[in-house]
Design a protein around this motif. Structure first.
Motif, PDB file in Angstrom:
ATOM      1  N   GLU A  33      90.251  17.764  42.140  1.00 49.35           N
ATOM      2  CA  GLU A  33      91.395  17.558  43.021  1.00 49.35           C
ATOM      3  C   GLU A  33      92.658  17.229  42.228  1.00 49.35           C
ATOM      4  O   GLU A  33      93.755  17.656  42.578  1.00 49.35           O
ATOM      5  CB  GLU A  33      91.120  16.402  43.990  1.00 49.35           C
ATOM      6  CG  GLU A  33      89.975  16.643  44.979  1.00 49.35           C
ATOM      7  CD  GLU A  33      88.580  16.326  44.438  1.00 49.35           C
ATOM      8  OE1 GLU A  33      88.302  16.511  43.227  1.00 49.35           O
ATOM      9  OE2 GLU A  33      87.741  15.889  45.238  1.00 49.35           O
ATOM     10  N   THR A  34      92.489  16.418  41.177  1.00 53.61           N
ATOM     11  CA  THR A  34      93.653  16.012  40.367  1.00 53.61           C
ATOM     12  C   THR A  34      93.222  15.924  38.904  1.00 53.61           C
ATOM     13  O   THR A  34      92.030  15.955  38.591  1.00 53.61           O
ATOM     14  CB  THR A  34      94.174  14.617  40.786  1.00 53.61           C
ATOM     15  OG1 THR A  34      93.093  13.690  40.686  1.00 53.61           O
ATOM     16  CG2 THR A  34      94.731  14.602  42.187  1.00 53.61           C
ATOM     17  N   VAL A  46      92.292  22.566  38.213  1.00 50.50           N
ATOM     18  CA  VAL A  46      92.677  21.545  39.182  1.00 50.50           C
ATOM     19  C   VAL A  46      93.302  22.267  40.357  1.00 50.50           C
ATOM     20  O   VAL A  46      94.140  23.150  40.164  1.00 50.50           O
ATOM     21  CB  VAL A  46      93.686  20.563  38.540  1.00 50.50           C
ATOM     22  CG1 VAL A  46      94.281  19.626  39.589  1.00 50.50           C
ATOM     23  CG2 VAL A  46      93.004  19.764  37.429  1.00 50.50           C
ATOM     24  N   GLY A  47      92.860  21.937  41.565  1.00 50.90           N
ATOM     25  CA  GLY A  47      93.422  22.627  42.720  1.00 50.90           C
ATOM     26  C   GLY A  47      92.920  22.051  44.026  1.00 50.90           C
ATOM     27  O   GLY A  47      92.065  21.160  44.043  1.00 50.90           O
ATOM     28  N   ASP A  48      93.438  22.615  45.097  1.00 50.36           N
ATOM     29  CA  ASP A  48      93.181  22.111  46.444  1.00 50.36           C
ATOM     30  C   ASP A  48      91.937  22.806  47.026  1.00 50.36           C
ATOM     31  O   ASP A  48      91.966  24.013  47.256  1.00 50.36           O
ATOM     32  CB  ASP A  48      94.431  22.408  47.290  1.00 50.36           C
ATOM     33  CG  ASP A  48      94.264  21.978  48.733  1.00 50.36           C
ATOM     34  OD1 ASP A  48      93.209  21.413  49.081  1.00 50.36           O
ATOM     35  OD2 ASP A  48      95.207  22.227  49.512  1.00 50.36           O
ATOM     36  N   TYR A  49      90.888  22.026  47.283  1.00 51.01           N
ATOM     37  CA  TYR A  49      89.636  22.639  47.779  1.00 51.01           C
ATOM     38  C   TYR A  49      89.735  23.091  49.231  1.00 51.01           C
ATOM     39  O   TYR A  49      88.810  23.693  49.756  1.00 51.01           O
ATOM     40  CB  TYR A  49      88.448  21.695  47.581  1.00 51.01           C
ATOM     41  CG  TYR A  49      88.590  20.377  48.309  1.00 51.01           C
ATOM     42  CD1 TYR A  49      88.327  20.288  49.668  1.00 51.01           C
ATOM     43  CD2 TYR A  49      88.983  19.232  47.636  1.00 51.01           C
ATOM     44  CE1 TYR A  49      88.465  19.091  50.342  1.00 51.01           C
ATOM     45  CE2 TYR A  49      89.120  18.024  48.298  1.00 51.01           C
ATOM     46  CZ  TYR A  49      88.864  17.961  49.651  1.00 51.01           C
ATOM     47  OH  TYR A  49      89.007  16.787  50.320  1.00 51.01           O
ATOM     48  N   THR A  50      90.858  22.785  49.898  1.00 51.59           N
ATOM     49  CA  THR A  50      91.012  23.295  51.267  1.00 51.59           C
ATOM     50  C   THR A  50      91.763  24.634  51.263  1.00 51.59           C
ATOM     51  O   THR A  50      91.926  25.254  52.310  1.00 51.59           O
ATOM     52  CB  THR A  50      91.780  22.301  52.168  1.00 51.59           C
ATOM     53  OG1 THR A  50      93.135  22.203  51.697  1.00 51.59           O
ATOM     54  CG2 THR A  50      91.135  20.926  52.161  1.00 51.59           C
ATOM     55  N   ASP A  51      92.223  25.059  50.083  1.00 50.78           N
ATOM     56  CA  ASP A  51      92.975  26.308  49.987  1.00 50.78           C
ATOM     57  C   ASP A  51      92.038  27.457  49.603  1.00 50.78           C
ATOM     58  O   ASP A  51      91.448  27.463  48.517  1.00 50.78           O
ATOM     59  CB  ASP A  51      94.084  26.140  48.928  1.00 50.78           C
ATOM     60  CG  ASP A  51      94.867  27.429  48.749  1.00 50.78           C
ATOM     61  OD1 ASP A  51      95.497  27.865  49.726  1.00 50.78           O
ATOM     62  OD2 ASP A  51      94.813  28.012  47.645  1.00 50.78           O
ATOM     63  N   THR A  54      92.524  29.332  46.216  1.00 51.44           N
ATOM     64  CA  THR A  54      92.136  28.516  45.056  1.00 51.44           C
ATOM     65  C   THR A  54      90.622  28.508  44.880  1.00 51.44           C
ATOM     66  O   THR A  54      90.096  28.683  43.768  1.00 51.44           O
ATOM     67  CB  THR A  54      92.632  27.054  45.261  1.00 51.44           C
ATOM     68  OG1 THR A  54      94.044  27.082  45.424  1.00 51.44           O
ATOM     69  CG2 THR A  54      92.253  26.162  44.109  1.00 51.44           C
ATOM     70  N   HIS A  71      83.571  17.920  51.915  1.00 54.39           N
ATOM     71  CA  HIS A  71      84.797  18.096  52.687  1.00 54.39           C
ATOM     72  C   HIS A  71      85.418  19.494  52.626  1.00 54.39           C
ATOM     73  O   HIS A  71      86.506  19.701  53.154  1.00 54.39           O
ATOM     74  CB  HIS A  71      85.836  17.058  52.249  1.00 54.39           C
ATOM     75  CG  HIS A  71      85.308  15.658  52.277  1.00 54.39           C
ATOM     76  ND1 HIS A  71      84.628  15.160  53.362  1.00 54.39           N
ATOM     77  CD2 HIS A  71      85.325  14.661  51.354  1.00 54.39           C
ATOM     78  CE1 HIS A  71      84.255  13.913  53.112  1.00 54.39           C
ATOM     79  NE2 HIS A  71      84.652  13.593  51.892  1.00 54.39           N
ATOM     80  N   VAL A  72      84.758  20.438  51.973  1.00 55.03           N
ATOM     81  CA  VAL A  72      85.349  21.792  51.938  1.00 55.03           C
ATOM     82  C   VAL A  72      85.263  22.381  53.356  1.00 55.03           C
ATOM     83  O   VAL A  72      84.188  22.401  53.961  1.00 55.03           O
ATOM     84  CB  VAL A  72      84.619  22.704  50.924  1.00 55.03           C
ATOM     85  CG1 VAL A  72      85.251  24.089  50.912  1.00 55.03           C
ATOM     86  CG2 VAL A  72      84.647  22.077  49.535  1.00 55.03           C
TER      87      VAL A  72
END
Ligand code: ADP
Length: 378
Positions: A33-34, A46-51, A54, A71-72
């Motif tokens: 996440e960060t 590093v990236g947004d797992y809801t995107d 990505t 949480h994906v």
């Protein structure tokens, strides 16, 4: 070329998969996440797992995708599956770990023992349930809760007014989960691993101790669990793993009630705090077993090295400095304790590490594990 496992989420669970991957000669790639997270050593990006873009991009270079958390979003998971990516656990199983109402419904369908529960959409419905259950109940937000956040013991619906307001605002026909307040003697957890081809291996049932909704200690096996209790716990977890199609490690949190019933509280479809002891106490630790399972490799034995394993979480850590500042005292004073430092900054209440001690005498093992963990806490 080495087999590559992609892990979504860069927390301590991903971190503890790293040594297991090294031992098996597997490459681990983490989508964190960060920057600077616990699993930094294995971070690929590093990236947004809801995107979706990505996650799809990350998944292109791996043989199988698994998780450090649940949480994906479902739509992202389904895009992965549609793109031909192996995802374990898959979306059809994971949704039951993502939504406590769906989980309660499914476990009830499977005839498994759960606390009395209901889906409530209005404060009046909740007050009715409370009245019918002796004047108190446990209300839970179906999604997004962890470590007791999103769980409240109430005597009136007014105590969760803001949760009802949130449901009304998002206008998607949401609801809360309400459960009877279970009179439990203790909490237990049963872990099993299941591979896509259906092999299932349980560990012994363990006792978990929570303080303020956060796990503080785990005793493996659970004292006084030989015989019926161990059988019931493992058969419940196996039924869930098969019934929900779980792949990888499944943790089933259980209540042992004062009238000797076993009820299912919660599910986690990933390695779990209640299984950390297995890294040092079992032939096959949960992180290795999870990797074997998601790769559909044969699973390892789960016999224990010693009669007892006790794991104590380091919650918060030192008021100043880092865990490593305490190494001289901890390592010299507690040579039988096995420390796992998550490389996280100390902060009140945060899980920053754990200690496991194994041995033949339960009192000695508990004493030593607590003493070693205490060196890291103020
Ligand atoms: P989380 O998903 O945040 O871990 P849980 O549903 O596991 O939340 O609940 C956290 C803790 O709250 C449990 O470990 C248990 O101590 C307590 N709890 C949860 N449900 C009940 C219940 N129905 N009756 C009594 N205590 C409960």
């Amino acid at each position: 070329m080495a087999v590559v496992v992609g892990v979504i989420g860069g927390g301590q669970l991903a971190r503890m998969m790293i040594p297991a991957a090294i031992e098996l000669g597997i490459e681990l790639k983490v989508l964190a996440e960060t920057d600077g997270m616990s699993a930094a050593l294995a971070v690929d990006r590093v990236g947004d797992y809801t995107d979706a873009a990505t996650v799809l991009e990350f998944a292109r270079d791996v043989d199988v995708v698994t998780f450090d958390h649940e949480h994906v979003p479902q739509d992202v998971l389904r895009l992965l599956v549609d793109a031909g990516v192996r995802v374990h656990p898959g979306p059809d199983a994971l949704r039951f770990a993502q939504d406590k109402l769906l989980m309660r419904e499914r476990l009830s369908e499977l005839g498994l023992p759960v606390p009395d529960w209901a889906r409530v959409e209005t404060p009046d419905d909740l007050d009715d349930f409370i009245r019918e259950h002796g004047g108190s109940a446990v209300v839970k937000t179906p999604r997004g809760g962890y470590d007791g956040k999103g769980v409240r013991v109430v005597r009136a619906a007014a105590e969760v007014a803001e949760w009802f307001a949130t449901i009304a605002e998002d206008g998607r026909g949401g609801a809360l989960l309400v459960e009877e307040l279970v009179d439990f003697r203790r909490e237990l957890a049963q872990l099993v691993a299941r591979s896509p081809s259906g092999e299932i291996v349980p560990w012994p049932v363990v006792e978990t101790v929570q303080v303020g909704g956060v796990c503080s200690e785990v005793i493996a096996p659970a004292p006084r669990s030989a015989g019926r209790l161990a059988d019931v716990a493992s058969s419940v977890a196996i039924t869930i793993a098969e019934g929900l199609g779980v792949t990888g490690v499944l943790a089933v949190e259980l209540f042992e009630t004062t009238d000797n019933r076993i009820l299912v509280n919660e599910l986690a479809m990933r390695p779990h705090n209640s299984g950390h002891w297995s890294m040092d106490g079992s032939t096959t630790g949960q992180f290795e077993q999870h990797l074997r399972a998601v790769l559909d490799l044969p699973l390892g034995g789960t016999g224990s090295h010693e009669a007892w394993s006790v794991m104590v979480n380091v919650l918060g850590g030192p008021a100043e400095g880092t865990l490593a500042d305490r190494y001289p005292e901890a390592l010299a004073g507690h040579p039988t304790a096995k420390l796992h430092n998550y490389g996280k900054l100390p902060r009140p209440g945060r899980k920053v590490g754990h200690v496991t001690v194994i041995g033949a005498d339960l009192d000695d093992v508990v004493y030593e594990a607590r003493a070693a963990a205490a060196v890291f806490q103020d």
